[in-house]
Scaffold this motif. Sequence first.
Motif, PDB file in Angstrom:
ATOM      1  N   VAL A   1       0.845  -1.203   0.000  1.00  0.00           N
ATOM      2  CA  VAL A   1       0.000   0.000   0.000  1.00  0.00           C
ATOM      3  C   VAL A   1       0.875   1.246   0.000  1.00  0.00           C
ATOM      4  O   VAL A   1       0.635   2.201  -0.756  1.00  0.00           O
ATOM      5  N   ASP A   2       1.911   1.252   0.852  1.00  0.00           N
ATOM      6  CA  ASP A   2       2.833   2.390   0.891  1.00  0.00           C
ATOM      7  C   ASP A   2       3.730   2.425  -0.339  1.00  0.00           C
ATOM      8  O   ASP A   2       3.947   3.482  -0.945  1.00  0.00           O
ATOM      9  N   TYR A   3       4.271   1.267  -0.734  1.00  0.00           N
ATOM     10  CA  TYR A   3       5.241   1.238  -1.821  1.00  0.00           C
ATOM     11  C   TYR A   3       4.627   1.607  -3.166  1.00  0.00           C
ATOM     12  O   TYR A   3       5.208   2.372  -3.949  1.00  0.00           O
ATOM     13  N   LEU A   4       3.429   1.057  -3.454  1.00  0.00           N
ATOM     14  CA  LEU A   4       2.802   1.338  -4.747  1.00  0.00           C
ATOM     15  C   LEU A   4       2.373   2.796  -4.859  1.00  0.00           C
ATOM     16  O   LEU A   4       2.410   3.382  -5.954  1.00  0.00           O
ATOM     17  N   GLU A   5       1.961   3.371  -3.764  1.00  0.00           N
ATOM     18  CA  GLU A   5       1.616   4.798  -3.778  1.00  0.00           C
ATOM     19  C   GLU A   5       2.820   5.631  -4.211  1.00  0.00           C
ATOM     20  O   GLU A   5       2.734   6.472  -5.109  1.00  0.00           O
TER      21      GLU A   5
ATOM     22  N   SER B   1      17.835  17.496  -7.161  1.00  0.00           N
ATOM     23  CA  SER B   1      17.367  16.130  -6.893  1.00  0.00           C
ATOM     24  C   SER B   1      17.932  15.599  -5.579  1.00  0.00           C
ATOM     25  O   SER B   1      17.209  14.959  -4.797  1.00  0.00           O
ATOM     26  N   GLY B   2      19.209  15.866  -5.310  1.00  0.00           N
ATOM     27  CA  GLY B   2      19.816  15.383  -4.071  1.00  0.00           C
ATOM     28  C   GLY B   2      19.203  16.013  -2.842  1.00  0.00           C
ATOM     29  O   GLY B   2      18.936  15.336  -1.839  1.00  0.00           O
ATOM     30  N   ALA B   3      18.965  17.332  -2.898  1.00  0.00           N
ATOM     31  CA  ALA B   3      18.352  18.018  -1.756  1.00  0.00           C
ATOM     32  C   ALA B   3      16.920  17.534  -1.548  1.00  0.00           C
ATOM     33  O   ALA B   3      16.462  17.393  -0.409  1.00  0.00           O
ATOM     34  N   TRP B   4      16.200  17.286  -2.639  1.00  0.00           N
ATOM     35  CA  TRP B   4      14.819  16.790  -2.523  1.00  0.00           C
ATOM     36  C   TRP B   4      14.815  15.385  -1.913  1.00  0.00           C
ATOM     37  O   TRP B   4      13.947  15.050  -1.102  1.00  0.00           O
ATOM     38  N   PHE B   5      15.786  14.545  -2.313  1.00  0.00           N
ATOM     39  CA  PHE B   5      15.904  13.207  -1.741  1.00  0.00           C
ATOM     40  C   PHE B   5      16.112  13.302  -0.226  1.00  0.00           C
ATOM     41  O   PHE B   5      15.428  12.622   0.557  1.00  0.00           O
ATOM     42  N   ALA B   6      17.058  14.138   0.189  1.00  0.00           N
ATOM     43  CA  ALA B   6      17.334  14.300   1.618  1.00  0.00           C
ATOM     44  C   ALA B   6      16.113  14.841   2.354  1.00  0.00           C
ATOM     45  O   ALA B   6      15.788  14.399   3.467  1.00  0.00           O
ATOM     46  N   ASN B   7      15.397  15.766   1.738  1.00  0.00           N
ATOM     47  CA  ASN B   7      14.226  16.349   2.384  1.00  0.00           C
ATOM     48  C   ASN B   7      13.118  15.324   2.583  1.00  0.00           C
ATOM     49  O   ASN B   7      12.450  15.322   3.622  1.00  0.00           O
ATOM     50  N   ASP B   8      12.911  14.457   1.591  1.00  0.00           N
ATOM     51  CA  ASP B   8      11.821  13.488   1.725  1.00  0.00           C
ATOM     52  C   ASP B   8      12.115  12.438   2.792  1.00  0.00           C
ATOM     53  O   ASP B   8      11.195  11.926   3.436  1.00  0.00           O
ATOM     54  N   VAL B   9      13.375  12.103   2.990  1.00  0.00           N
ATOM     55  CA  VAL B   9      13.716  11.221   4.107  1.00  0.00           C
ATOM     56  C   VAL B   9      13.349  11.919   5.416  1.00  0.00           C
ATOM     57  O   VAL B   9      12.804  11.308   6.342  1.00  0.00           O
ATOM     58  N   PHE B  10      13.635  13.205   5.485  1.00  0.00           N
ATOM     59  CA  PHE B  10      13.296  13.991   6.671  1.00  0.00           C
ATOM     60  C   PHE B  10      11.790  14.137   6.834  1.00  0.00           C
ATOM     61  O   PHE B  10      11.245  14.027   7.933  1.00  0.00           O
ATOM     62  N   PHE B  11      11.114  14.416   5.716  1.00  0.00           N
ATOM     63  CA  PHE B  11       9.684  14.664   5.765  1.00  0.00           C
ATOM     64  C   PHE B  11       8.944  13.455   6.336  1.00  0.00           C
ATOM     65  O   PHE B  11       8.037  13.596   7.150  1.00  0.00           O
TER      66      PHE B  11
ATOM     67  N   LEU C   1      10.540   6.601  -0.509  1.00  0.00           N
ATOM     68  CA  LEU C   1      10.471   5.146  -0.648  1.00  0.00           C
ATOM     69  C   LEU C   1      11.524   4.473   0.240  1.00  0.00           C
ATOM     70  O   LEU C   1      11.241   3.475   0.906  1.00  0.00           O
ATOM     71  N   LEU C   2      12.718   5.056   0.255  1.00  0.00           N
ATOM     72  CA  LEU C   2      13.771   4.530   1.129  1.00  0.00           C
ATOM     73  C   LEU C   2      13.330   4.551   2.585  1.00  0.00           C
ATOM     74  O   LEU C   2      13.513   3.570   3.323  1.00  0.00           O
ATOM     75  N   ALA C   3      12.742   5.676   2.996  1.00  0.00           N
ATOM     76  CA  ALA C   3      12.296   5.794   4.384  1.00  0.00           C
ATOM     77  C   ALA C   3      11.221   4.769   4.713  1.00  0.00           C
ATOM     78  O   ALA C   3      11.270   4.113   5.761  1.00  0.00           O
ATOM     79  N   SER C   4      10.242   4.604   3.818  1.00  0.00           N
ATOM     80  CA  SER C   4       9.136   3.683   4.108  1.00  0.00           C
ATOM     81  C   SER C   4       9.605   2.233   4.161  1.00  0.00           C
ATOM     82  O   SER C   4       9.054   1.424   4.913  1.00  0.00           O
ATOM     83  N   VAL C   5      10.633   1.884   3.373  1.00  0.00           N
ATOM     84  CA  VAL C   5      11.174   0.522   3.409  1.00  0.00           C
ATOM     85  C   VAL C   5      12.100   0.356   4.616  1.00  0.00           C
ATOM     86  O   VAL C   5      11.980  -0.608   5.382  1.00  0.00           O
ATOM     87  N   LEU C   6      13.004   1.313   4.785  1.00  0.00           N
ATOM     88  CA  LEU C   6      14.007   1.215   5.845  1.00  0.00           C
ATOM     89  C   LEU C   6      13.381   1.161   7.229  1.00  0.00           C
ATOM     90  O   LEU C   6      13.809   0.381   8.092  1.00  0.00           O
ATOM     91  N   TYR C   7      12.349   1.951   7.447  1.00  0.00           N
ATOM     92  CA  TYR C   7      11.752   2.030   8.777  1.00  0.00           C
ATOM     93  C   TYR C   7      11.037   0.736   9.191  1.00  0.00           C
ATOM     94  O   TYR C   7      10.736   0.549  10.369  1.00  0.00           O
ATOM     95  N   ASN C   8      10.784  -0.148   8.222  1.00  0.00           N
ATOM     96  CA  ASN C   8      10.170  -1.434   8.562  1.00  0.00           C
ATOM     97  C   ASN C   8      11.183  -2.433   9.111  1.00  0.00           C
ATOM     98  O   ASN C   8      10.799  -3.483   9.641  1.00  0.00           O
ATOM     99  N   TYR C   9      12.489  -2.122   8.982  1.00  0.00           N
ATOM    100  CA  TYR C   9      13.515  -3.104   9.339  1.00  0.00           C
ATOM    101  C   TYR C   9      14.468  -2.634  10.427  1.00  0.00           C
ATOM    102  O   TYR C   9      15.354  -3.395  10.835  1.00  0.00           O
TER     103      TYR C   9
END
Length: 668
Positions: A142-146, A348-358, A493-501
């Motif tokens: 549900v999270d990944y496909l979104e 792109s790099g700053a946006w990647f870092a921000n979304d992990v934070f978000f 996506l990294l955050a949603s996967v990583l936080y499960n493990y």
Amino acid sequence: MSDFGPRAPHGPDMSGTHNPLEDMDVHEKGAFDQLIRPDDCYTQDGIYWADLPLMKKIKFVSSYDALEAKRELKGIWSMTKTDPLSPISHYFRNMVLPGAGLGLEGYVLFSIGNLKPLFESTFANCWKSKHGICNPQWVNAVDYLEIAGIIVGQILVGFLGDWIGRRWGLIQDATIMLLGLVMLTAAWGVTQNGWVICYAWSLFIYGIGVGGEYPMTATSGMENGVGSGKVSTKEDRLHRGRKVTSAFLMQGWGQFFNQALLIILLLCFHHGSGNNPYSAVATQWTYRVSFAIPAVGTLWLVYYRAYHMKAASKQLAAAKKKASVTGYDANSLRLTFKYFGFRILATSGAWFANDVFFYGNKLFQSEFIKVISPETHSVMPTWLWNLCNTGVSLCGYYMASFLVDSKLYGRKWMQIIGFLLCFVLFIVPAFHFEYYRAPENIKKFQAMYFLSSFFNQFGPNSVTFLVAAEVFPTPIRASAHGMSAAVGKSGALLASVLYNYIDTQTKFYVVPWFGLAGMVLTAFFLPDTTGLDLKEQERRWEFLRAGREDEYHGPAVHPKHLSWYERWVLRKGRFYDAERDYQMKVEEYRAEWEAAMAQKVTENEKSGESADTDESLLEGHVHTYFHRTSPMFKGMEKPVTAKQDSFALPPAAEADSEDTYSNEKSSR
């Protein structure tokens, strides 16, 4: 009085003798200055604001900002006297409508996380149990496909927006989101696992439309403000960032209304109680009605974009016409990676870092709620705290909108400071985790949670959306924004996967360093476009396309508007030369004027009229100068009858000429 050089080829005669053409020269000089060196960017001596010493820069910027604020407040007061509700309608028309798509997607996307604890409470055997009746991989999907759908939409629609046009990209986004909402509202299955699968794929479809909203809203909002002419308006130069971030902050209002509506709907369908146990009927009605409401708004959005946004692709069409391109401008994409590759790395790099934070910000929420309400099994405390946090985030959105155009602060510093403070607010509890979890210290934990939400919005979350479109040229603006946003969403996506493990303590050890990385990327590779006229960026792009990079000398290569890497490593700032740039602009306007006049003469000859009898050709001081110095009109003896108190812009700029501040300039 110092200056960079002659402000027009013919200046006033200072010898004391009088010539009938001298008054005309004075008026022409003023007309050229107003055209090429507007008073919001240049001093009366013709010095660009970024060239001023620090204290003079602060004085110049502060005084003009105060003047502009006074003008805007005066305009609001005048509107209010005419119609007390007109400021509200103005805000709705200029801020809410451009961001309506982002508001709707913010409503739906963040409802997924809000609904998950309700599903876990009601359908525990499906959503919570590892060995229940539903496949746990589909529940996680549900999270990944979104997020996967969003990434696909950002890349796909970004390219389509540059290929087919902004308008069709906007219509397509709204249509796909409408389809996704209908699917979400009607999602069903013979078994609960089948329902979860249908729900997950509905989110994927909806995510494609959401992904396209990012590049389309940013580029169309920015370009509608700039226009397609050669001369931009003061409104664009002074408030371009505010216009785009005001559209983006509708995402925050979408989150707020979603959370508030979910609370109301659950109370309605659960007999006025928000506590466990929740019935399947109450949960089904709550979530389906919550999706049906934005479906109505999205249907209206499809209509509005189809019938009321017909000029959304105007600037893109003008850029393609100038470059003689009919389809996708693949050459511009190649040149962008050649000349602006490190800008793509920064956005792109700053946006990647921000979304992990978000997404990492959600860590605080679950932890302090567990401490505050250890015995509760209701979703209401979580929802109420989330509503409070969204309100704090909205304050950050509005602060970003308020200061993003300030030449003394602006985009780059806002993003650097935002990343830095998010780093600090995460690193502190990371190394004192048990201390801040204790009930007696939980208020400190709450304060850091709310402050991290505030500075995430009053910083990288708002700025990344703006600069990913702003630092690139028109032909590939949507593509570059889409690619940057897609890389950013892979951080989510990294955050949603990583936080499960990993456990919560480890999460706090990992997340802060993305803030530090975002700060470094921003500092070294992101240019500061605050106060830069985007038409200068388009001028520079024309030189780059022609392989004449070293011949452009305007503000787009001023050290202030270059990244540290471009300034110190690539040394692009060496091309900046204000005097040469002024003279080149005069000649560029001459070439444009001569082309327009030649077309006019041809049209008059075809209609049997004489070119020298057309009074419209002799109107304005800029026109007057070109008329009497152009080889085209040598031998035309008709005296000039232009009005001596006005000037006409070249034809391409007429649409933007109404924004003049001559009275304000004289008062300064």
